[in-house]
Design an enzyme around this catalytic site. Structure first.
Site, PDB file in Angstrom:
ATOM      1  N   GLU A 182       1.246  -1.326   0.395  1.00 12.71           N
ATOM      2  CA  GLU A 182       0.066  -0.251   0.077  1.00 12.71           C
ATOM      3  C   GLU A 182       0.692   1.670   0.031  1.00 12.71           C
ATOM      4  O   GLU A 182       1.025   2.009   1.088  1.00 12.71           O
ATOM      5  CB  GLU A 182      -1.392   0.149   0.962  1.00 12.71           C
ATOM      6  CG  GLU A 182      -1.715  -1.472   1.107  1.00 12.71           C
ATOM      7  CD  GLU A 182      -2.672  -1.472   2.596  1.00 12.71           C
ATOM      8  OE1 GLU A 182      -2.361  -0.856   3.688  1.00 12.71           O
ATOM      9  OE2 GLU A 182      -3.783  -2.002   2.581  1.00 12.71           O
TER      10      GLU A 182
ATOM     11  N   GLU B 270      -6.160 -10.732  -1.661  1.00 11.81           N
ATOM     12  CA  GLU B 270      -6.737 -11.084  -0.913  1.00 11.81           C
ATOM     13  C   GLU B 270      -8.439 -10.096  -0.971  1.00 11.81           C
ATOM     14  O   GLU B 270      -8.795  -9.622  -0.821  1.00 11.81           O
ATOM     15  CB  GLU B 270      -6.273  -9.446   0.442  1.00 11.81           C
ATOM     16  CG  GLU B 270      -4.416  -9.735   0.491  1.00 11.81           C
ATOM     17  CD  GLU B 270      -4.368  -7.994   1.454  1.00 11.81           C
ATOM     18  OE1 GLU B 270      -5.400  -7.303   1.665  1.00 11.81           O
ATOM     19  OE2 GLU B 270      -3.340  -8.215   1.589  1.00 11.81           O
TER      20      GLU B 270
HETATM   21  C1  XIL Z   1      -5.977  -6.852   7.966  1.00 13.46           C
HETATM   22  C2  XIL Z   1      -6.646  -8.455   8.844  1.00 13.46           C
HETATM   23  O1  XIL Z   1      -7.382  -9.467   7.748  1.00 13.46           O
HETATM   24  C3  XIL Z   1      -7.489  -7.822  10.206  1.00 13.46           C
HETATM   25  O2  XIL Z   1      -7.569  -8.980  10.996  1.00 13.46           O
HETATM   26  C4  XIL Z   1      -6.440  -6.924  11.273  1.00 13.46           C
HETATM   27  O3  XIL Z   1      -6.841  -6.704  11.544  1.00 13.46           O
HETATM   28  C5  XIL Z   1      -5.896  -5.579  10.009  1.00 13.46           C
HETATM   29  O4  XIL Z   1      -5.513  -6.110   8.803  1.00 13.46           O
HETATM   30  N1  XIL Z   1      -4.565  -5.247   3.161  1.00 13.46           N
HETATM   31  C6  XIL Z   1      -3.995  -6.074   4.204  1.00 13.46           C
HETATM   32  C7  XIL Z   1      -4.543  -7.050   4.816  1.00 13.46           C
HETATM   33  O5  XIL Z   1      -2.924  -5.351   3.100  1.00 13.46           O
HETATM   34  O6  XIL Z   1      -3.093  -7.075   5.877  1.00 13.46           O
HETATM   35  C8  XIL Z   1      -5.670  -6.285   5.894  1.00 13.46           C
HETATM   36  O7  XIL Z   1      -5.493  -7.284   7.157  1.00 13.46           O
HETATM   37  C9  XIL Z   1      -6.262  -6.185   4.755  1.00 13.46           C
HETATM   38  C10 XIL Z   1      -6.113  -5.242   4.485  1.00 13.46           C
END
Ligand code: XIL
Length: 349
Positions: free
Chosen positions: A159, A265
């Site tokens: 990000e 994701e």
């Molecule tokens: C999220 C997790 O799913 C949660 O459990 C945590 O509290 C916060 O992070 N983008 C990403 C991930 O790259 O690491 C994030 O994961 C969601 C958004």
């Protein structure tokens, strides 16, 4: 949907003819995502909640049965691996890596440099830029070194851009300038030369200002000899926003740059409660990204950010939204699950 699937089948027909399964290959188990993905050239993965993996047997069995790769949802993040300065805790991540090995799965490491989920000692103490650079270098060398040889692909930098294509204002950019990104990749490569190294972000699935910025950055980094191997698109979608319609175009331009791509994701949330139209749209959202991956030359994996609503991050982060994964709270498949499986089966080559 029908038209798109037919188009996909046509597009892949030539490949199907060229490469049938090798003699002696066991018949794939078409009833699972993992089985359906066999022969498609892409790996199908999930983020894993390691507490659930330890405590919930049906969850654990589903992770092993349905997926080729796993990503730790949290336990490789800096906040969790070094909660106090100099005190490392790799235990939970090690357990996941061992689980993956026992089940013949590859691991996507997530993530090395990010603005979020950093330990408070790092963000609250006033380190000088030179100290921060050294802390980041040591962090990457320690973490990538610890897992050396056991991680298929790392999300090295997560990000780093805003949606408008400018660099995100973070601890790292402020202290180290834009060069921190190249440095992170060089250090990761130094610690594990065989791991594939990715940039990763959200809202970068279609062609837009953010994905343009990644395209330019990757081109520039590779011409400077920086070891960047891949472009990750998180794929956090919502049925209420509609879906990007330039995803195929986007993955193909990264193909042309010679880098791998991955959906890292994927989840498709909705304003609760679900209804028939939302559930149908959700299936289309999941398969839109999967089709794009299958239609790209170098799209290597498609990972969902949790496969069951039982443990999804969505309700805790987006008020009033949820039901974002392919199976419900009882691990029962939704139309999205079948859409993923059918899309894989059609594309098998
Ligand atoms: C999220 C997790 O799913 C949660 O459990 C945590 O509290 C916060 O992070 N983008 C990403 C991930 O790259 O690491 C994030 O994961 C969601 C958004």
């Amino acid at each position: 949907m029908r038209t798109a699937l037919t188009g996909l089948a046509f597009a892949l027909a030539a490949v199907t003819l060229a490469a049938g399964p090798a003699a002696g290959t066991p018949p794939p188990d078409d009833d699972t995502l993992r089985g359906a993905a066999r022969g498609t050239g892409i790996r199908i993965g999930t983020a894993v909640d390691t507490d659930a993996l330890a405590a919930d047997v049906p969850y654990r069995e589903a992770v092993a049965r349905e997926f080729d790769t796993v990503t730790p949802e949290n336990v490789m993040k800096w906040q969790l691996v070094e909660p106090q300065q100099g005190v490392f805790d790799w235990a939970a991540a090690d357990r996941l890596v061992d689980f993956a090995r026992a089940n013949g799965q590859a691991v996507r490491g997530h993530t090395l440099v990010w603005h979020s989920q950093n330990p408070s000692w790092l963000t609250e103490d006033a380190f000088t830029p030179a100290e921060l650079r050294e802390l980041l270098r040591q962090h990457i060398l320690a973490e990538v070194g610890h897992f050396k040889g056991r991680i298929w692909a790392w999300d090295v930098a997560n990000e780093v851009f805003n949606d408008d294509g400018t660099l995100r204002d973070t601890l790292w950019l402020r202290a180290l300038g834009p060069g921190y990104i190249a440095d992170a990749f060089r250090w990761a490569h130094q610690a594990d030369p065989k791991a594939a190294l990715f940039l990763n972000d959200y809202n970068n699935e279609g062609v837009n200002a953010k994905s343009d910025a990644y395209y330019a950055l990757i081109k520039q980094l590779r011409s400077a000899g920086v070891p960047v191997d891949g472009y990750g698109m998180q794929g956090h979608l919502g049925v209420q926003y509609g879906f990007p319609d330039t995803v195929v175009e986007n993955v193909r331009r990264f193909d042309a740059l010679g880098v791998q791509t991955a959906f890292t994701e994927v989840d498709v949330r909705m304003v609760l409660p679900p209804d028939v139209a939302k559930v149908r749209a959700q299936a289309e959202g999941f398969s839109t990204l999967l089709r794009a991956c299958l239609l790209a030359k170098h799209c290597v994996s498609y990972t969902v950010w949790g496969f069951t609503d039982r443990y999804s991050w969505v309700p805790g982060f987006f008020d009033g939204q949820g039901s974002a994964t392919p199976t419900d709270e009882n691990l029962q498949p939704k139309p999205a699950y079948y859409a993923l499986r059918d899309t894989l089966l059609i594309a098998r080559r």
